[in-house]
Structure formats: C-alpha cells, structure tokens
Scaffold this active site. Sequence first.
Site, PDB file in Angstrom:
ATOM      1  N   LYS A  13     -30.562 -14.842  14.072  1.00 30.57           N
ATOM      2  CA  LYS A  13     -30.462 -15.796  12.949  1.00 30.57           C
ATOM      3  C   LYS A  13     -31.390 -16.999  13.164  1.00 30.57           C
ATOM      4  CE  LYS A  13     -25.925 -16.475  13.301  1.00 30.57           C
ATOM      5  NZ  LYS A  13     -25.446 -15.561  14.361  1.00 30.57           N
ATOM      6  N   ARG A  91     -17.912 -19.275   9.760  1.00 32.33           N
ATOM      7  CA  ARG A  91     -17.505 -18.271  10.749  1.00 32.33           C
ATOM      8  C   ARG A  91     -16.054 -17.858  10.568  1.00 32.33           C
ATOM      9  NH1 ARG A  91     -21.707 -19.987  14.841  1.00 32.33           N
ATOM     10  NH2 ARG A  91     -21.659 -18.465  16.505  1.00 32.33           N
ATOM     11  N   ARG A 130     -32.277 -14.151  26.825  1.00 35.01           N
ATOM     12  CA  ARG A 130     -32.727 -15.264  25.980  1.00 35.01           C
ATOM     13  C   ARG A 130     -32.991 -16.522  26.799  1.00 35.01           C
ATOM     14  NH1 ARG A 130     -29.282 -15.841  20.452  1.00 35.01           N
ATOM     15  NH2 ARG A 130     -27.659 -16.738  21.773  1.00 35.01           N
ATOM     16  N   ARG A 163     -28.817 -20.798  27.861  1.00 38.08           N
ATOM     17  CA  ARG A 163     -27.664 -21.466  27.267  1.00 38.08           C
ATOM     18  C   ARG A 163     -26.401 -21.155  28.077  1.00 38.08           C
ATOM     19  NH1 ARG A 163     -27.633 -20.301  20.887  1.00 38.08           N
ATOM     20  NH2 ARG A 163     -25.438 -19.948  21.373  1.00 38.08           N
ATOM     21  N   ARG A 174     -17.703 -13.967  22.870  1.00 41.15           N
ATOM     22  CA  ARG A 174     -18.274 -14.373  21.566  1.00 41.15           C
ATOM     23  C   ARG A 174     -18.340 -13.178  20.619  1.00 41.15           C
ATOM     24  NH1 ARG A 174     -23.783 -16.868  23.173  1.00 41.15           N
ATOM     25  NH2 ARG A 174     -23.990 -17.436  20.986  1.00 41.15           N
TER      26      ARG A 174
HETATM   27  P1  AMP Z   1     -24.218 -20.533  17.763  1.00 37.93           P
HETATM   28  O1  AMP Z   1     -25.358 -21.273  18.325  1.00 37.93           O
HETATM   29  O2  AMP Z   1     -24.224 -20.481  16.264  1.00 37.93           O
HETATM   30  O3  AMP Z   1     -24.034 -19.169  18.398  1.00 37.93           O
HETATM   31  O4  AMP Z   1     -22.896 -21.377  18.126  1.00 37.93           O
HETATM   32  C1  AMP Z   1     -22.536 -21.637  19.467  1.00 37.93           C
HETATM   33  C2  AMP Z   1     -21.064 -21.943  19.560  1.00 37.93           C
HETATM   34  O5  AMP Z   1     -20.734 -23.107  18.787  1.00 37.93           O
HETATM   35  C3  AMP Z   1     -20.147 -20.859  19.006  1.00 37.93           C
HETATM   36  O6  AMP Z   1     -19.906 -19.822  19.945  1.00 37.93           O
HETATM   37  C4  AMP Z   1     -18.878 -21.667  18.704  1.00 37.93           C
HETATM   38  O7  AMP Z   1     -18.169 -21.972  19.880  1.00 37.93           O
HETATM   39  C5  AMP Z   1     -19.457 -22.970  18.162  1.00 37.93           C
HETATM   40  N1  AMP Z   1     -19.659 -22.890  16.699  1.00 37.93           N
HETATM   41  C6  AMP Z   1     -20.850 -22.905  16.033  1.00 37.93           C
HETATM   42  N2  AMP Z   1     -20.669 -22.808  14.719  1.00 37.93           N
HETATM   43  C7  AMP Z   1     -19.338 -22.701  14.519  1.00 37.93           C
HETATM   44  C8  AMP Z   1     -18.521 -22.522  13.362  1.00 37.93           C
HETATM   45  N3  AMP Z   1     -19.056 -22.417  12.141  1.00 37.93           N
HETATM   46  N4  AMP Z   1     -17.169 -22.446  13.553  1.00 37.93           N
HETATM   47  C9  AMP Z   1     -16.620 -22.551  14.775  1.00 37.93           C
HETATM   48  N5  AMP Z   1     -17.329 -22.698  15.906  1.00 37.93           N
HETATM   49  C10 AMP Z   1     -18.683 -22.772  15.792  1.00 37.93           C
END
Ligand code: AMP
Length: 228
Positions: A13, A91, A130, A163, A174
Amino acid sequence: MVILLFGPPGCGKGTQARLILDWFKPRIIPSISTGEMLRAEMAAKTPLGLKTQAIITAGGLVSDDIINEILCARISQPDCAEGFLLDGYPRTVEQAEYLDKLLAARGLPPPVVIHLDVPSHVLIGRMISRRQCPKCGRMFNILTDRPKVPGRCDDDDTPLIVRKDDREDVITERLKTYKEVTRAVLSHYESAQHFQISGDRSAAYIFEEITKILEGIVEGERYQGGGI
Ligand code: AMP
C-alpha cells in the site's frame, strides 16, 4: 476523490500510495497513513506515541476512538477539502462507518476502494526483508527493491531501519489481526466502487492496474465537470 488503499500488512500500500501521488502531479493530493502518523508520535515520544507503542509493537490495533480522532483532525485540514488517499485506514467496520459520516459531513463522495490481495506466505517473506527510511518513510526491500547505496535511502541518504513491527512474531500477529478483524471491512464496501488487484505481482504491474482504474474515474469525473 477519496482513494482507499486496502489490503493486508506488507501488500504494498505504501509503495503504491507514493506512485499514485506522483501520477496525480502537478495536482497535490494528501496521502494519509495512520500507521505513519502513529510511528511519528512514537518517535517524538508524545503522550499518544507512548500510549500506543505497546499495541503497535505487539501487532494489535489501536482503539477506534483514538484512531478516529487522529483521522478526523487530519482530514479537517484545508489540504483535504477536495479529497485524499488513505493507506491503513479504516481497519475495522466501526472505522469504516465513522469514515462514511465524516465524508458525508464534508460533502465528499464515498471512497474508491482499491484492494491489493496477497497470500499470507508471500507477505511474511516480503515484510522480513523490508527496510524503511525513518526520515521520509520510503520503503525498500533488500531482495526486490534495493536502495542504490546499501542501507541508505535513495531520496535523503538516511540510514535505513527495520520497523519494530516487522519482526516475524509480530508479523504473524498483524496478519492474524487482518484476517480476524480488518478483512471484514471489505463487505462494508461491497456496494461502493471497489476494485480488487492481485498484489502478488511487481509494484510496476500493480501500479499499471491502478492507473487504469484511476484514469477511468478521472475521465468520468471530468465528463461530469467534477474535480479529483
Ligand atoms: P501500518 O503502517 O499501516 O501497517 O500500521 C502500523 C500499526 O499501526 C498497525 O499494526 C496498528 O497497530 C496501528 N494502526 C495503523 N492504522 C490503524 C488503524 N486504522 N486502526 C488501528 N490501528 C492502526
């Protein structure tokens, strides 16, 4: 136009968001990644960053109340008045319902949903290789998308990092969260403009598929006299 990039962690994404923004140039559309916003809060050790860090590094979801508040504040900024691109939000079904209300209140159309579908075994392999630039957020992959200088960002030469949530145990968590909670968001958008792309392809191929979709929509909007 509101674009929603949807798919499991590691489906690409962030990479596609970057390419889409370039495609829209000279028009600037804001790209909103709730994950990036939370990582910035963690790095700055703000109260929000400290409160959410344990959940994020364990691979769980931050509560809807917190995340909805962050999103509402961001899309209330003037640069979002005409539309924006969302990466990593919504999400949960509750977040999707909240977004519906926010868009309607701002006179914005329902989102164009682009779903990047990738099998779990491919995602795990991708995520453990990554590397991210902590300064600009750009992602690299030491197997498929290497930086020009090993370990350094092509854009700003910052040393790349892994990360904290890209460790194999956290990745598994995740993916479980995605399967058990986030995937259900797709049925919320069944009647919306919804496109599925097989994300188990090169970034260039996926981007080409996305541009075909966007070209059709932008053309349609131009015909009706609308903006992006
Ligand atoms: P991402 O970079 O989008 O994979 O987000 C990293 C982490 O941030 C996720 O694994 C969640 O712990 C938190 N996070 C990001 N976006 C959301 C969301 N819309 N709802 C809940 N947690 C989120």
